[in-house]
Every structure is written in C-alpha cells, then in structure tokens.
Design a protein around this motif. Structure first.
Motif, PDB file in Angstrom:
ATOM      1  N   ASN A   1      -1.601   8.992  -7.383  1.00 47.39           N
ATOM      2  CA  ASN A   1      -0.797   7.816  -7.759  1.00 47.39           C
ATOM      3  C   ASN A   1       0.286   8.177  -8.767  1.00 47.39           C
ATOM      4  O   ASN A   1       1.409   7.676  -8.707  1.00 47.39           O
TER       5      ASN A   1
ATOM      6  N   PRO B   1       4.470   0.523  -6.573  1.00 48.07           N
ATOM      7  CA  PRO B   1       4.630   0.958  -5.180  1.00 48.07           C
ATOM      8  C   PRO B   1       3.457   0.444  -4.341  1.00 48.07           C
ATOM      9  O   PRO B   1       2.331   0.316  -4.837  1.00 48.07           O
ATOM     10  N   ALA B   2       3.728   0.167  -3.086  1.00 46.75           N
ATOM     11  CA  ALA B   2       2.698  -0.436  -2.225  1.00 46.75           C
ATOM     12  C   ALA B   2       1.619   0.567  -1.822  1.00 46.75           C
ATOM     13  O   ALA B   2       0.504   0.181  -1.453  1.00 46.75           O
ATOM     14  N   ASN B   3       1.934   1.835  -1.887  1.00 48.86           N
ATOM     15  CA  ASN B   3       1.025   2.836  -1.326  1.00 48.86           C
ATOM     16  C   ASN B   3       0.120   3.515  -2.356  1.00 48.86           C
ATOM     17  O   ASN B   3      -0.326   4.640  -2.151  1.00 48.86           O
ATOM     18  N   LEU B   4      -0.136   2.851  -3.475  1.00 52.11           N
ATOM     19  CA  LEU B   4      -1.046   3.455  -4.458  1.00 52.11           C
ATOM     20  C   LEU B   4      -2.488   3.360  -3.961  1.00 52.11           C
ATOM     21  O   LEU B   4      -2.877   2.386  -3.312  1.00 52.11           O
ATOM     22  N   ARG B   5      -3.269   4.357  -4.310  1.00 49.48           N
ATOM     23  CA  ARG B   5      -4.682   4.353  -3.921  1.00 49.48           C
ATOM     24  C   ARG B   5      -5.487   3.464  -4.865  1.00 49.48           C
ATOM     25  O   ARG B   5      -5.182   3.373  -6.056  1.00 49.48           O
TER      26      ARG B   5
ATOM     27  N   SER C   1      -4.534   1.961 -12.153  1.00 50.56           N
ATOM     28  CA  SER C   1      -3.845   2.625 -11.036  1.00 50.56           C
ATOM     29  C   SER C   1      -3.304   3.990 -11.424  1.00 50.56           C
ATOM     30  O   SER C   1      -3.088   4.851 -10.581  1.00 50.56           O
TER      31      SER C   1
ATOM     32  N   THR D   1       3.099   9.697  -7.063  1.00 49.83           N
ATOM     33  CA  THR D   1       3.848   8.653  -6.344  1.00 49.83           C
ATOM     34  C   THR D   1       4.756   7.880  -7.308  1.00 49.83           C
ATOM     35  O   THR D   1       5.934   7.629  -7.016  1.00 49.83           O
TER      36      THR D   1
END
Lengths: 332, 332
Positions: free
Chosen positions: B87, B128-132, B215, B90
C-alpha cells in the motif's frame, strides 16, 4: 475516557434447525483499568511530596517564539550517587551554571549541558572548592553498606517482587525494581551491587575516560532508547519530571558526538536553582506515586499488560523504562 | 580513534628486601575492536544494497533557516507487513502524501504524519481504490506460512543464535534476532509467531481501535524508548535510515496524544517518493551491514560488551534496540 468494562460474552444457544457454523467468537477480554485510570484512582496517601531540596529548577532562555522554558529535575535519593548529588546542590547554591549552556544534543542518545569551555583550562569557569571527589566504586551500592540486608528481594528498599516479575531485562540478573521513585537494577555477577538505570529523562554526570567520574558540573539527560551499556558506568543523579521536551526537541548538534559546532547554536542557561533557594511562594510542588504503594504495583502491572481498548495482545511484561513513575504538580 | 590493544600486564618480580604491599593492580582489560571499528573493518561482500523499490524519500518543507529536510526510510522485507508495504508503494506512486503534514509529535513516543483531515469524511483526501485490506492476523508471521520450518533457531531467517544469546528481553520468549536488516522477535505463547519489534526510528502504521489495522496512509516513527507494548499490536513497515533528526527534534504537540492544536504548527510534506520513481541519477544508494554476516555478529557482540576505553563494566548483553543495524550511503 470512560472505563471500558466489556460484559462477558454469553454462550450461544444452538438452534434446532441446521444453520451454517457461526464464526469463532473473538476471545473475551476483560477490560481492567488502564495505567492512567490506576493512577487517577490512587489514594492521597499513596502520593509522596518531593522535598524542595530534591528539586532542581533549570531555566533556559526563551525559545524563538519568546516562550519561557523551564525544566524540573528530581534528584536521586541517597544512598545512590549521594556525593554527586551533594555537589549538584553546592553548584546550584553557588549559581554556578548561570550563563552556561546546552552544549550537545546527540540524536537517540543525550542532551548535555555545562561549561562550553570546560575542556580549556585557561577559560573554564572555576568550580567551587568544596566539591566531593567520587570514585567508580560509588556508581553502585552494595547491600552491606546500604540499607538492605539479604539481597534485593529481602531488602527494605521497596523492591517489589510482584512488579519485578513483570520486568524484563535478563542482563540485569540481580533483579529490577524501584526505590523512592527511581528505577534500579542489580547484577548478581557484580557482587549483588545495585544501581539506578538509564531510562528516558534520567539525568547523569558527564565524565572523561575512567577513572575520571565527573564532578556533577557537566550533566546530561537521555533523549532516546535507554543506553543500558552506561548503567553502572556513570553516575545517575536524577530525572526530568517536567519540561523534558525543552531538552529533547532541541536541534541536534552536527559535530562529533552531537556537540554544537558554533556558540550560536547553543541554548543558554539563565539559571539553575534548588527549589529550596526560591521564596516559598515561588517553589513549585510535586508529588510522585510512591513506588512501594499498592497503586504503583497495579500501575506497573497495567503497563505490562495493557488493557486499553486499543490493544489486542498484551505484552505480558514491560521493560523497566516503560514504567515511568507517575508525577504530578500540586498547588503550592 | 586508534585501536586500543593494551598489552598484557607483566607479572611483578618480588624484590629481596621488604617493601610495603603494592596496591592491587587494576584488572587487565583486553581492548578488542569497538562496534565502530568492527563496522569499519567489515568486508565489501558483507554489505547489502537496498533496492530502490525498498527506499522511501520523504521531503519536508525547508526549516526556519531555509535548510532542506529529507528523511529516508527502508521498507520492511516480505513476508513481514507485506500488504501494508504494498500500500505504501501504491500511495507513493500516486503522490498521495504530497502537501499533507506531520500532525503529531508526542515526546518519548512517536512522530506521526498523514492527512490532517483524515478523521473528517467530508474533507479527507480520497485513498487510491486499489489498497489492500489487512487484518490483525497480518501483524505476525507464523513459521508454517513463512520461510521457517522449526522455530526461530532452525529457521532460514538469518536468526543468529550467537547474537540472540546476547539479546535481552525475557518477555520475548520466542527469541530475538534480525532478518534482512530488521529486528524481530517471537513469543512462544503466541504459537511461535514472529514479528518485527519497535525500536527508535522504526516506522509503523497508525490505526484506530481494533479491528481497524490502518491502510498505511497514516505513518509514525518511534522517537523515544521502544514501546514494547505496541509490538504485534500494530504493523511495522520500515525504519528511518537517514534524516531521523528532522522528525525527532520537531516541537512537541500540545494537544492530547501530542497532536498539534493549530495547522500552523504542522510541518508540511513536500513529497514522498520511492527512490525507484526518481531518475537514476537522483536515486540515493544505501547499504546495510548484512544481518547474517560474520561482521554483524561481531558488531552485536561488541555492542553487548562495550570495550571502548570509556567503559568500565561491560553490560554482558544488549537490548535488541541497542544494536541498530549499520547503514551507509554509497555513491550512486
């Protein structure tokens, strides 16, 4: 923050029709008082007032925004480092530090103050003639010459076995504990000697190479992780109980060992006084939570097994330096 | 500093005429290399280069004197905290932190940075939408799902028994060691889980109450004594390897938990980037002393038994946080 006392989870009834297996319930955690709550709940008689002759008031010049900077230090109780502590009282009564400076700030180590010209015999400020000369043997106290009789556990030193069982540092094999508000340790391989230990905010006596042990005119405080290797190698004489940030947030020195490279970088000491030198009205008054009180034992246990709602896995123990002795300022 | 290799004391001849008994000679101390000397003597192949994707460059606005402020962080190696580290990469690639700020400095605890409006849903910067999404189970690594087979000692994790024997913290009963430049610990009562430990300069992920694990957008670094109670309760994602003083010497916040009370007190983040996002010419290059090298073992031993001329009594052990992994900047 309100106390968090979670109710015990109720056992679930198994319904008579098949349903998917429910997820495993989280483990039940009983929310006992947090360290802060234990201290708030301590009774009046568990607080000890610090004598004015055991309080050092260090005033630095105001900061860049013009705000006053005052640091308060509680001196170490006898018999530990007693000669150096006597010297510090002598130096404060002589106004010896006035106009001197913070000379060194080394990140994750120490902030040090004293005479910037101390190493220059021609320019150094003269020390009072009646300072005591101490030796390396004075770094530690042996039971037979101190106030204990048969090792730490059987001592009259407020050594707290219940607390010590939660304290963790197996290099300090002679035990760990607290004495009149200060963290102590012992090493069995050093003939059951006991000595105060370095924690954040502890104040010690700068010195040169052995066997020089310093007079007490040059002092430092720990601003990082406890430098355990300094224990019993240097005299500890007190701890900062108020205003620590004035020493820990100073710019780091860029010279070797964090010494400032130019006089302009130093912070000037306006004065250092014993509280007992001030008028009664000006004397600040502080109390510490007696380290032989029941509440201190509960506090140490709560520090070792944090029960605040934030925590998931209690550590099951605490480094002696993670149990700072609670202090409060009280009306004069 | 030249190496101090004292010669062995010669046995004294007893003269044939009576003389006063000579004083007991001081114990002979063999001066072995100091920690600094061990590091200086390490061979080239014992240094590991840190990959540009494992380096975070955090640039703060210049200080009051106009001097640049740059902080470099080495990211945690997998499998530890791998989701949060992903993350952070990212977020850096998205320039997410640019213009945000250091929001909290609590003395003897942490400096924290991120979105000052992060708690305000209406004003918070979108992530961001793609964080784990990570869970509390990800705070630790269990041998069966990691790269070890039969407990720490038999692991392939560069667990160093010889070093671990000198490490001291009996609450971490599953052992202590180092893995690819980072301090680790285990607790046997937690099913042989292993996890990185909090030391000065370690970087972790701020979070709310459990089961929120954060996050990676809100980060902190330790600026005081290691808060051992946070271990395995929060994700550690790296450590500061250069510029730590820019974070540790900031003014302390005066609000609860050291948060700044006014926006003007905050330090603005100009940018946070992975070194790999910079042009090759601008990428700083760092190496750490491999924690499975012979020299690291000697270094850890020297830290545990200081032999510098300053020291009188070796401690015989060292807290894992008193063995900071040596790092050096090398020409790009």
């Amino acid at each position: 923050m309100a106390a968090m006392l979670a109710s015990v989870a109720m056992a679930q009834q198994v319904p008579s029709v098949p349903v998917p297996t429910p997820p495993t319930p989280p483990p039940t955690i009983t929310r006992l008082p947090s360290p802060t709550q234990v201290v708030e709940n301590a009774r009046a008689h568990e607080w000890s007032t610090i004598a004015p002759t055991d309080l050092i008031i260090m005033t630095l010049t105001p900061d860049a925004q013009g705000r006053a900077r005052q640091v308060v230090i509680q001196l170490m109780p006898a018999p530990f480092s007693a000669g150096w502590v006597a010297n510090i009282r002598t130096l404060a009564r002589a106004h010896w530090w006035d106009g001197l400076a913070v000379v060194r700030v080394q990140d994750n180590y120490v902030t040090q103050w004293g005479d910037p010209d101390g190493e220059d015999a021609a320019r150094a400020r003269a020390l009072p003639a009646n300072l005591r000369v101490m030796t390396e043997a004075d770094y530690t106290v042996r039971p037979q010459r101190a106030i204990v009789s048969d090792g730490p556990e059987a001592s009259g030193m407020a050594w707290i076995p219940d607390v010590a069982n939660n304290l963790s540092n197996d290099i300090l094999t002679g035990g760990l504990g607290f004495y009149e508000g200060f963290p102590l340790a012992g090493r069995r391989d050093h003939h059951a000697e006991m000595f105060p230990v370095h924690c954040y905010g502890m104040v010690g006596v700068g010195r040169g190479l052995s066997p020089d042990t310093g007079s007490g005119a040059e002092l430092y405080t720990v601003i990082g992780h406890a430098p355990r290797h300094l224990d019993a190698n240097i005299a500890l004489v007190g701890r900062v109980i108020e205003g620590m940030a004035h020493l820990s947030s100073l710019p780091r020195g860029t010279g070797p060992l964090g010494f400032y490279e130019t006089p302009a970088e130093r912070t000037t000491i306006t004065s250092i006084r014993l509280a007992s030198q001030l008028s009664a009205a000006d004397q600040p008054r502080f109390q510490y939570l007696s380290t032989d009180s029941q509440s201190f034992g509960l506090y140490a246990d709560a520090r070792a097994n944090r029960r605040d709602p934030f925590f998931i896995r209690p550590a099951g123990g605490a480094d002696v330096c993670n149990i700072p002795v609670p202090v409060r300022r009280v009306p004069s």
